[in-house]
Every structure is written in structure tokens, then in C-alpha cells.
Scaffold this motif. Structure first.
Motif, PDB file in Angstrom:
ATOM      1  N   ARG A   1     -11.989  13.562  -8.012  1.00 46.31           N
ATOM      2  CA  ARG A   1     -12.656  12.264  -7.871  1.00 46.31           C
ATOM      3  C   ARG A   1     -11.900  11.362  -6.904  1.00 46.31           C
ATOM      4  NH1 ARG A   1     -13.054  13.097 -13.508  1.00 46.31           N
ATOM      5  NH2 ARG A   1     -11.564  11.456 -14.045  1.00 46.31           N
ATOM      6  N   ALA A   2     -10.584  11.458  -6.902  1.00 50.12           N
ATOM      7  CA  ALA A   2      -9.779  10.648  -5.980  1.00 50.12           C
ATOM      8  C   ALA A   2     -10.081  11.015  -4.534  1.00 50.12           C
ATOM      9  CB  ALA A   2      -8.292  10.834  -6.273  1.00 50.12           C
ATOM     10  N   GLU A   3     -10.210  12.309  -4.242  1.00 51.16           N
ATOM     11  CA  GLU A   3     -10.522  12.751  -2.878  1.00 51.16           C
ATOM     12  C   GLU A   3     -11.895  12.262  -2.441  1.00 51.16           C
ATOM     13  OE1 GLU A   3      -8.801  14.148  -0.454  1.00 51.16           O
ATOM     14  OE2 GLU A   3      -7.038  13.962  -1.757  1.00 51.16           O
ATOM     15  N   LYS A   4     -12.872  12.301  -3.347  1.00 45.80           N
ATOM     16  CA  LYS A   4     -14.209  11.801  -3.022  1.00 45.80           C
ATOM     17  C   LYS A   4     -14.182  10.305  -2.728  1.00 45.80           C
ATOM     18  CE  LYS A   4     -16.942  15.212  -5.611  1.00 45.80           C
ATOM     19  NZ  LYS A   4     -17.889  15.409  -6.753  1.00 45.80           N
ATOM     20  N   THR A   5     -13.387   9.568  -3.490  1.00 52.30           N
ATOM     21  CA  THR A   5     -13.272   8.127  -3.280  1.00 52.30           C
ATOM     22  C   THR A   5     -12.641   7.822  -1.931  1.00 52.30           C
ATOM     23  OG1 THR A   5     -13.029   7.803  -5.672  1.00 52.30           O
ATOM     24  CG2 THR A   5     -12.356   5.989  -4.248  1.00 52.30           C
ATOM     25  N   ILE A   6     -11.591   8.551  -1.592  1.00 47.90           N
ATOM     26  CA  ILE A   6     -10.939   8.369  -0.291  1.00 47.90           C
ATOM     27  C   ILE A   6     -11.929   8.626   0.842  1.00 47.90           C
ATOM     28  CG2 ILE A   6      -9.181   9.311   1.261  1.00 47.90           C
ATOM     29  CD1 ILE A   6      -7.488   9.878  -1.282  1.00 47.90           C
TER      30      ILE A   6
ATOM     31  N   ILE B   1      -6.256  -0.116  -4.054  1.00 49.71           N
ATOM     32  CA  ILE B   1      -6.057   1.021  -4.958  1.00 49.71           C
ATOM     33  C   ILE B   1      -7.169   2.045  -4.774  1.00 49.71           C
ATOM     34  CG2 ILE B   1      -5.944   1.745  -7.373  1.00 49.71           C
ATOM     35  CD1 ILE B   1      -4.995  -1.134  -8.025  1.00 49.71           C
ATOM     36  N   THR B   2      -8.409   1.569  -4.711  1.00 50.98           N
ATOM     37  CA  THR B   2      -9.561   2.461  -4.623  1.00 50.98           C
ATOM     38  C   THR B   2      -9.593   3.190  -3.299  1.00 50.98           C
ATOM     39  OG1 THR B   2     -10.760   0.910  -6.055  1.00 50.98           O
ATOM     40  CG2 THR B   2     -12.053   2.598  -4.952  1.00 50.98           C
ATOM     41  N   ALA B   3      -9.344   2.475  -2.203  1.00 50.44           N
ATOM     42  CA  ALA B   3      -9.345   3.110  -0.883  1.00 50.44           C
ATOM     43  C   ALA B   3      -8.277   4.200  -0.779  1.00 50.44           C
ATOM     44  CB  ALA B   3      -9.131   2.059   0.203  1.00 50.44           C
ATOM     45  N   LEU B   4      -7.165   4.010  -1.498  1.00 51.37           N
ATOM     46  CA  LEU B   4      -6.100   5.012  -1.497  1.00 51.37           C
ATOM     47  C   LEU B   4      -6.367   6.153  -2.474  1.00 51.37           C
ATOM     48  CD1 LEU B   4      -3.003   2.632  -1.393  1.00 51.37           C
ATOM     49  CD2 LEU B   4      -3.604   4.298   0.369  1.00 51.37           C
ATOM     50  N   GLY B   5      -7.359   5.977  -3.355  1.00 45.75           N
ATOM     51  CA  GLY B   5      -7.673   7.017  -4.337  1.00 45.75           C
ATOM     52  C   GLY B   5      -6.614   7.183  -5.407  1.00 45.75           C
TER      53      GLY B   5
ATOM     54  N   MET C   1       0.820  -1.206   0.000  1.00 43.92           N
ATOM     55  CA  MET C   1       0.000   0.000   0.000  1.00 43.92           C
ATOM     56  C   MET C   1       0.860   1.265   0.000  1.00 43.92           C
ATOM     57  SD  MET C   1      -3.331  -0.937   2.351  1.00 43.92           S
ATOM     58  CE  MET C   1      -4.106   0.640   1.983  1.00 43.92           C
ATOM     59  N   GLU C   2       2.020   1.217   0.604  1.00 47.74           N
ATOM     60  CA  GLU C   2       2.918   2.372   0.569  1.00 47.74           C
ATOM     61  C   GLU C   2       3.445   2.585  -0.850  1.00 47.74           C
ATOM     62  OE1 GLU C   2       5.962   2.133   3.512  1.00 47.74           O
ATOM     63  OE2 GLU C   2       4.567   2.424   5.188  1.00 47.74           O
ATOM     64  N   TRP C   3       3.765   1.493  -1.540  1.00 44.77           N
ATOM     65  CA  TRP C   3       4.245   1.607  -2.919  1.00 44.77           C
ATOM     66  C   TRP C   3       3.129   2.101  -3.837  1.00 44.77           C
ATOM     67  CZ3 TRP C   3       9.186   0.560  -4.924  1.00 44.77           C
ATOM     68  CH2 TRP C   3      10.120   0.124  -3.979  1.00 44.77           C
ATOM     69  N   MET C   4       1.899   1.681  -3.560  1.00 48.29           N
ATOM     70  CA  MET C   4       0.770   2.201  -4.333  1.00 48.29           C
ATOM     71  C   MET C   4       0.621   3.712  -4.120  1.00 48.29           C
ATOM     72  SD  MET C   4      -2.183  -0.673  -3.751  1.00 48.29           S
ATOM     73  CE  MET C   4      -2.142  -2.268  -4.580  1.00 48.29           C
ATOM     74  N   LYS C   5       0.736   4.131  -2.867  1.00 49.89           N
ATOM     75  CA  LYS C   5       0.502   5.539  -2.558  1.00 49.89           C
ATOM     76  C   LYS C   5       1.576   6.449  -3.149  1.00 49.89           C
ATOM     77  CE  LYS C   5      -0.924   8.716   1.064  1.00 49.89           C
ATOM     78  NZ  LYS C   5      -1.377   8.873   2.470  1.00 49.89           N
TER      79      LYS C   5
END
Length: 386
Positions: free
Chosen positions: A354-359, A294-298, A273-277
Motif C-alpha cells: 500500500r505504501a508503494e501505491k501511495t508513493i 508523510i503520505t507522499a513518502l509512503g 522529510m529525511e527524518w520521516m523517511k
């Protein structure tokens, strides 16, 4: 208290999300033992922090990026033997370890074994129904197979104390007879996205430049991801990014991946998850665990479901509605097409909103903590008849 965790070993996703549960249990002083097979077993060995027992392998068949249900059925004539062998192996582990409760992640022989031995079992599953007949609508054999599997899953699920769905409500169809056992808890995440350091700090931690444009490619340890990896390897010089991190899993050789400064090869990442972020874009198959992370991290992403894989097709449709995912067909994927997608996402400033809304949407859930509470509650109550 002792907890035995037995995740499905096809791909790394089931084992990966179970390590999130294991971490929280161990923080509470619980003794944890894993048992698995395939990529899941190999991943757990890589962690080197969990004692893990090897179980008999199960296998699905197909080509690069394609699941072949018919071929799998034809080549699975020994499935009853493997199933009985699994039950025997599981029972031996259970008798040796003497757990207070068993957690089975999508490994459906376990609830039967647990019932026979009188040990409570909690099931983790992100899918309880199948859609094979949608892929082969004219094939009655596939329809019969699907109906039989669904009846089997429903009956096995009824043997469990609780069924944990690691997703949001209404994400999957729940058979009516087990609705009272089902808990939608949200994603099982190894790390709380709110507590993971920021992108710049993570890049400094792992030795990247803060201004780099970074693409992460991961196929969840499944050999079905080989086709996706090969296409990315043909597209790397067309992508307007500085680094491409390619995570193959333990069952895919890296020999075909070019040796160049732009590409960083990894077999396995414990802190995925750190590498994804730290990445700008993630390219992945549509495994449930990876899709949820991926989705939870936006993180903007390109999702490529395995062909003829009903669960992955549903996972892709599920995450698409959040507006940060491009869904691509494996059969139609080209190096030029995936490079164009990457370059377009890197330029799209509207993705940030959209990423912020998903987070925000996923921040309402505490799936790992809630799952641990459910497990411990039923472990403490193991004197109640099943």
C-alpha cells in the motif's frame, strides 16, 4: 523580482510549506522576504536562511489536544483590533520591501492589504470552508460564526489573482464564485521524495543503526500537541522499537520527556522529510502539511486529529483512504492503545504494498514547481488590474 511570503503562524505547517516555495524562488534569483508570527515565525527564525519580520500574534484556545471554538470566540473580542493591527503591520512591510507579488498562506488579512496597496496577491490554502456546526449542531451562535467566516473567506479569496490548493483535486470544497481562480497542484514539498536518499543511507547520515526500528513523533509546533506527546511519554517502554524521535516545536517545553537512550528529543528539524523517511512509523497530529509529507513518502503512520478541529478531522479522513494511516481519537487515546498500534504497524508486512501505491499516486504531482510558476506568472503580469 521580489516576493513577500506571509504564512499563518499557528503551528509550523503553513510556514514550512512556504519555505519549499521560497527555496525554488531563490534558485531562480528571486529576492524573498517572510513575515509571520507564533510558531511559524519561531520556525522561520530557526532556519536562519530567511529574513523574517514579526507580525501581531493570533491565537486559538483549548486544552491539551482540543480546540475550543466557543472559548476562542469568547476570548477573541479584540479580534477586530488585532485584524486592523495586522493590516497596519503588513502594509508597513509591503511599503518597505516593495514586492512584485505577495504570497499569503491562510492569512486572510493579507489579500485586503494587498488590494488596498495595489500589489497582486496569490493565496495558498488547503481549506476554504468550515464545519464548526458539525461539532456544535445545536448551537446557533457557532452556525452564525461559521457562515460569517465562510462569506469572509470567499470574499477575500476573490481579491487574489490565484488560489493554490496544495493537495489533489476534489480534496476540498471550492465555493462556486472562485472556482476559476483555483489550482490543485498537489503537496508543497521541500524535497522531491524520489530524490531523497534511501532509508539506510539516511540512517547512516544521522547516526542510527540500519536495523533499528524507529518511531518519529511530531506535533507541528502547536501547543495542542502536548497531550499526544504526554501519552507517548507514558507508552515509550511498551513500544517494540529501538528509538523514538520526539519533535516538540518551539512552543512546547521538553521538561516532561524522559531522559533515556531510547528517546531522542528535538525542538525542530529543518530536513523533516529525511527524518520521516528514515523512520518506520510516524505519529502525528493531522496538520495538512505534515499529513501530506508523510503520505507522499509512503510512511506508515498514526494520525491523531486535534479534538473539535474541523480541518484536522477532514485531513485525517482524507489520508485514511490511502491505507497506510491509523486514525485515532485524542479523547480515547491511551498509552497501551498507541503502543499496540505501533507494534501492530511494525509487524504488518502488507503495508509495504500500500505504501508503494501511495508513493506512485503522489509522484504524479509537482506542487512546489507548479506553484512557483503560478506566482511568477502573476508577478510578471502585475500591470493587469486586479
Amino acid at each position: 523580482m521580489k516576493v513577500l511570503i506571509i504564512p499563518c503562524g499557528i503551528g509550523m505547517g503553513h510556514a514550512s510549506r512556504c519555505t519549499a516555495i521560497a527555496e525554488k524562488l531563490m534558485e531562480k534569483g528571486v529576492e524573498v522576504l517572510f513575515a509571520s508570527y507564533g510558531s511559524g515565525y519561531e520556525m522561520l527564525k530557526e532556519y536562519r536562511k530567511y529574513e523574517t519580520v514579526k507580525l501581531p500574534d493570533l491565537k486559538f484556545y483549548g486544552g491539551e489536544g482540543e480546540l475550543d471554538i466557543k472559548d476562542t470566540a469568547k476570548k477573541s473580542i479584540d479580534t477586530p483590533f488585532i485584524f486592523l493591527k495586522s493590516i497596519y503591520s503588513e502594509s508597513k512591510v509591503i511599503k518597505d520591501f516593495k514586492p512584485d507579488i505577495i504570497v499569503a498562506d491562510s492569512h486572510y488579512s493579507v489579500p485586503i492589504t494587498a488590494k488596498v496597496l495595489g500589489v497582486p496577491c496569490v493565496l495558498v490554502a488547503n481549506e476554504l470552508t468550515f464545519n464548526f456546526s458539525d461539532i456544535y449542531p445545536q448551537d446557533k451562535t457557532v452556525e452564525y460564526l461559521e457562515n460569517g467566516l465562510e462569506r469572509f473567506i470567499k470574499d477575500v479569496s476573490r481579491l487574489c489573482r490565484a488560489i493554490i490548493v496544495p493537495d489533489v483535486p476534489e480534496s476540498i470544497k471550492i465555493p462556486a464564485k472562485i472556482e476559476d481562480k483555483v489550482f490543485h497542484v498537489g503537496p508543497l514539498l521541500k524535497e522531491d521524495p524520489a530524490h531523497i536518499p534511501g532509508k539506510d543511507e539516511l540512517r547512516r547520515k544521522f547516526g542510527f543503526n540500519e536495523e533499528d526500528k524507529i518511531v518519529l513523533v511530531t506535533v507541528g509546533g502547536s501547543e495542542f500537541g502536548l497531550g499526544l506527546l504526554k501519552i507517548v511519554c507514558r507508552a515509550w517502554d511498551l513500544m517494540d522499537c529501538d528509538r523514538i524521535i520526539m519533535v516538540t516545536g518551539p512552543q512546547i517545553s521538553q521538561d516532561f520527556i524522559p531522559d533515556c537512550d531510547k528517546i531522542l528529543k528535538k525542538t525542530f528539524l529543518e530536513d523533516m522529510m529525511e527524518w520521516m523517511k528514515l523512520s518506520d512509523i510516524v505519529i502525528s497530529l493531522a496538520g495538512h502539511t505534515t499529513s501530506m509529507e508523510i503520505t507522499a513518502l509512503g510512511i506508515p503512520n498514526i494520525i491523531v486529529p486535534i479534538d473539535n478541529h474541523p480541518e484536522q478531522l477532514k485531513n485525517a479522513a482524507h489520508v485514511k483512504k490511502y491505507g497506510i494511516s491509523l486514525i485515532r481519537d485524542m479523547k480515547e487515546l491511551t498509552p497501551e492503545g498507541i503502543a499496540d498500534d505501533v507494534n501492530r504497524l511494525l509487524r504488518d508486512e502488507n503495508l509495504k504494498v500500500r505504501a508503494e501505491k501511495t508513493i506512485q499516486t503522489f509522484s504524479r504531482y509537482s506542487g512546489t514547481e507548479d506553484s512557483v510558476e503560478i506566482i511568477m506568472e502573476h508577478a510578471r503580469d502585475n500591470g493587469e488590474p486586479l
